[in-house]
Motif scaffolding. Structure first.
Motif, PDB file in Angstrom:
ATOM      1  N   PHE A 506       0.949  -1.697  -0.163  1.00  0.00           N
ATOM      2  CA  PHE A 506      -0.111   0.289   0.277  1.00  0.00           C
ATOM      3  C   PHE A 506       0.954   1.231   0.298  1.00  0.00           C
ATOM      4  N   LYS A 510       0.681   4.896  -7.843  1.00  0.00           N
ATOM      5  CA  LYS A 510      -0.749   4.401  -8.661  1.00  0.00           C
ATOM      6  C   LYS A 510       0.019   3.509  -9.477  1.00  0.00           C
ATOM      7  N   ALA A 602      -8.869   0.344  -6.023  1.00  0.00           N
ATOM      8  CA  ALA A 602      -8.721   0.178  -3.870  1.00  0.00           C
ATOM      9  C   ALA A 602      -8.971  -1.390  -3.851  1.00  0.00           C
TER      10      ALA A 602
END
Length: 637
Positions: A506, A510, A602
C-alpha cells in the motif's frame, strides 16, 4: 473545554455517579467476599485460634482489603497501578503461614511470628518493585497469555466447589438443590446480559446474587442468624495480638511467597490492561508491586496477611465492561465499613455458597477468555510457543486437579506445587527464558520444505536479492513490494514479516500498483490451469475449482472478466479462497462492474493483499507441515 476533557478521559479514570459507584462497588464486594475471608478461616482453624480471634481476623482482613484496594486503584506518588484491581489476601501464603505458625507453637505465639514475617516481606516487596518491573521483557504475550489463562482455569474449581455447597461438610455434589441454585444464578446472569442493555446489564452479577439469595432464603437455605449476634461496631487496632516476633526462616519463606505473588500480580495487571485497553509498561508493574508491598506491611500492622491483586474480580471487570477504577475504590470503602461493622459483614456472609458459585463460574471463565485473547497474538507457527503454553497450562491443571501432589515433594517445594497458578506461571516464565533467551534464537520456520527450511533469523540476514527470490511468489509480476518489505528488517516474528508485505503493497505509487494489478492472470483461464502463470496462481484458483470448470461456467466467467477488463483496463482480481462457491465469485464480479475506476483500483489492491496472505500461509504450511496438519485437524473437528 470541560466537556472535551471529560470526553477524552480514559474509561479507567471516569468518575461515575455516587449511586452507580455504590451499586457497582457492592457487586465487587459480593463477588469478592468469600475469597476474602477464606484465608483467615483456614489459618485460624489450622493453628488453633479461638472463635473470637477468628472474628477479629475476618474484620481486620476486610478492613485492610479496603485500604489496600484504594491504594491500588486510586494510587499516590509511585504506588498503585491506578486500574480497577481489587486487593485480597493471597492464597499462595496459606500453606507457608500455617507452617510458620505451627513451628512457633501455634495459637497467638504462632500468629505473632507470622506477622513479623509479613511485615518484613511487605517492606522487601516495596523496595524490590522497581527492579522486578525491569523483567517485563520476559513477559511477552506467550507468557502473559498463558498466566492469564491459567489463572482463569485454576479458579474454576473454586467456583465449582462453591456451587456444590462449599468446602467441608456443607459440600454435596449430588444435591439437586445446590445444582439448581448455582445454575439458576448463572442462567439469570446470562439472561440479563442477553435481554438488557446499559446499567442493568452491568449489574447482572449483583442481581443474580441478590435474587439467588432471596430464593434460597424463601426455601430456608439462606441463614442470617449470625446477624443478630454480631456487634454493630468492631474496630481493629494495630498489633491487637501483641508485638510481632521475627524469625529468619519465617521471613525468608514469606519473601519467597511475595516473589511468587509478584508473578501473579504481573499477570493480573496485564489481564486488566487487556480488558480496559490500556497499555501496561514497566512503571505500571512497579506501581502495582509497591502497592502489594505497602498493603502487606499495613496488613502486618493491622492483624492481616500478604496482599495481591485478586484475580476473581478481574473476571467481573471483563463481564460487566465497567472499567472505572473508582468503582474498585468504592468497593474498598464498602469493605472498610464492613470491617468496622461486623453486623453488615454477617449479612454478606449469608449469601449461600451455591449462589456465589454460580456467579463465580461466569466471572472466572471470563478471565480465561482474556487469556485466550492474549494468546491470539502469539505466533504459534513457532513451535517453541506451542511447547511453552501446552506445558505451563498442563502442569497448572495437573496440580489444580490433584492438589495432594504437593505432599509428594519436599517441604520447600510445597509453596510451588501447592498452587496451579504458581506452578504454571513459573513454568511459563522459565520455558520462555529457556527457548527465547538462552542460546541463539533461530526463530520459527517461515518457508521451504522439511529438512531444508528457512528460519526467521536467516530471513533477517538475507540480502535483498535472496529475500526477493524467496518471497517474490507472494505476488505476481513486479517485485518492488518485496524489495520494500526487505527494508523493514529485522522481523520480530512471522506476524511482523507478514505485515511488512502489506505495508509495502500500500506504499506504492498509483503507477506501480497499476502495473502490479495488470500482472494478475484471468480467472478461470486455461493459461492458469496449465501452470503457465506460476504454481502460486494455480494453487489459488484450484482451491475453488476454477482450473477445471465446465464449459458453461468457464464461458460465463470469461464473459464477466472480459467485460471487466474492457471497462477498467486491468484484470478482475478476486481472492477466490475467500469465496464460498463459484456462484459467489461470479456474483462478486458482476457487482464490481458497477463501481468506478478508483474504487476498483483500491478493491484490487485489497484482493491482492488477501491473496498474498493466503500464499504466505502456504509458505508457513510447507515449512511446518506437522503443526499445520495438527491445526487443520483441530479446526475440522
Amino acid at each position: 473545554m470541560k466537556a472535551k476533557t471529560r470526553a477524552s478521559r480514559h474509561p479507567v479514570d471516569q468518575v461515575l455517579s455516587p449511586g452507580r459507584l455504590a451499586v457497582y462497588g457492592t457487586q465487587h464486594v459480593l463477588a469478592f467476599y468469600a475469597g476474602a475471608v477464606i484465608v483467615p478461616i483456614l489459618l485460624a482453624n489450622s493453628i488453633g485460634l479461638s472463635t473470637g480471634q477468628l472474628v477479629h481476623l475476618i474484620n481486620a482482613d476486610l478492613f485492610t482489603c479496603g485500604i489496600a484496594s484504594i491504594i491500588q486503584s486510586v494510587g499516590f506518588w509511585k504506588v498503585g497501578v491506578r486500574l480497577p484491581l481489587l486487593q485480597g489476601v493471597t492464597f499462595t501464603a496459606v500453606s507457608p503461614m500455617i507452617a510458620i505458625g505451627l513451628a512457633a507453637g501455634g495459637g497467638t505465639d504462632g500468629l505473632l511470628v507470622i506477622y513479623g514475617a509479613v511485615l518484613v516481606a511487605g517492606l522487601a516487596t516495596f523496595l524490590i518493585a522497581p527492579y522486578f518491573s525491569r523483567l517485563i521483557r520476559f513477559f511477552p504475550p506467550v507468557v502473559t497469555g498463558s498466566v492469564i489463562t491459567i489463572i482463569g482455569l485454576a479458579l474454576l474449581p473454586v467456583a465449582a466447589g462453591d456451587a456444590t455447597g462449599g468446602a467441608g461438610p456443607t459440600s454435596d455434589p449430588t444435591s439437586g438443590k445446590n445444582l439448581a441454585y448455582a445454575l439458576g444464578t448463572l442462567a439469570l446472569i446470562v439472561a440479563i446480559q442477553r435481554i438488557f442493555k446499559g446499567f442493568l446489564a452491568t449489574i447482572a452479577v449483583l442481581v443474580g446474587l441478590v435474587v439467588g439469595t432471596a430464593v434460597a432464603w424463601a426455601f430456608g437455605d439462606a441463614h442470617f442468624g449470625a446477624v443478630s449476634g454480631a456487634n454493630w461496631v468492631g474496630v481493629t487496632t494495630p498489633f491487637n495480638f501483641g508485638w510481632p516476633k521475627f524469625s529468619v526462616a519465617a521471613i525468608i519463606s514469606m519473601i519467597v511467597v511475595m516473589l511468587i505473588t509478584a508473578v501473579e500480580t504481573t499477570g493480573d495487571v496485564f489481564a486488566t490492561g487487556e480488558i480496559v485497553e490500556k497499555r501496561i509498561g514497566r512503571e505500571d508493574i512497579a506501581r502495582a508491586l509497591r502497592a502489594d508491598g505497602l498493603a502487606t506491611t499495613i496488613g502486618g500492622v493491622f492483624n492481616s496477611f500478604p496482599y495481591t491483586c485478586f484475580a476473581e474480580n478481574v473476571g467481573l471487570v471483563r463481564l460487566t465492561r465497567v472499567k472505572s477504577r473508582w468503582v474498585v475504590a468504592a468497593a474498598g470503602g464498602i469493605m472498610i465499613l464492613l470491617g468496622l461493622v461486623p453486623k453488615a459483614g454477617a449479612v454478606v456472609a449469608g449469601v449461600p455458597h451455591p449462589v456465589l458459585g454460580g456467579a463465580a463460574l461466569a466471572m472466572f471463565a471470563t478471565v480465561a477468555v482474556v487469556g485466550f485473547q492474549t494468546l491470539a497474538k502469539v505466533d504459534f507457527h513457532d513451535h517453541r510457543n506451542v511447547v511453552i503454553v501446552a506445558t505451563s497450562v498442563g502442569l497448572a491443571m495437573y496440580v489444580t486437579a490433584q492438589p495432594q501432589i504437593s505432599q509428594a515433594v519436599p517441604g520447600w517445594a510445597e509453596i510451588i506445587f501447592g498452587s496451579g497458578i504458581t506452578l504454571g506461571s513459573l513454568t511459563a516464565i522459565g520455558l520462555n527464558l529457556l527457548f527465547h533467551h538462552v542460546g541463539k534464537d533461530f526463530g520459527p520456520a517461515v518457508a521451504g520444505q522439511p529438512g531444508d527450511t528457512i528460519r526467521l533469523d536467516q530471513v533477517n540476514e538475507m540480502s535483498r536479492a535472496e529475500f526477493v527470490a524467496t518471497f517474490s511468489d507472494l505476488f505476481q509480476g513486479p517485485t518492488w513490494m518485496v524489495e520494500r518489505a526487505w527494508e523493514m528488517r529485522p522481523f520480530a516474528d512471522t506476524h511482523a514479516l507478514r505485515r511488512s508485505f502489506q505495508e509495502a503493497l500500500f506504499s506504492g505509487s498509483k503507477d506501480e500498483q497499476r502495473e502490479l494489478i495488470e500482472s494478475y492472470p484471468q480467472l478461470g483461464s486455461q493459461f492458469v490451469a496449465d501452470g503457465l502463470s506460476g504454481e502460486a496462481s494455480l494453487r489459488d484458483q484450484a482451491a475453488r475449482g476454477l482450473t477445471y470448470l465446465s464449459e458453461p461456467d468457464r464461458d460465463e466467467l470469461a464473459s464477466i472478466t472480459a467485460a471487466y477488463r474492457e471497462r477498467f483496463g486491468f484484470p478482475l482480481v478476486i481472492s477466490v479462497r475467500d469465496a464460498e462457491s463459484f456462484d459467489r465469485i461470479v456474483e462478486q464480479g458482476r457487482v464490481r462492474l458497477g463501481n468506478c475506476e478508483n474504487q476498483e483500483h483500491a478493491a484490487a489492491l485489497l484482493e491482492i493483499a488477501k491473496i498474498a496472505g493466503y500464499r504466505f500461509d502456504d509458505f508457513l504450511q510447507d515449512a511446518n507441515p506437522i503443526h499445520s496438519a495438527r491445526t487443520r485437524w483441530s479446526s475440522s473437528r
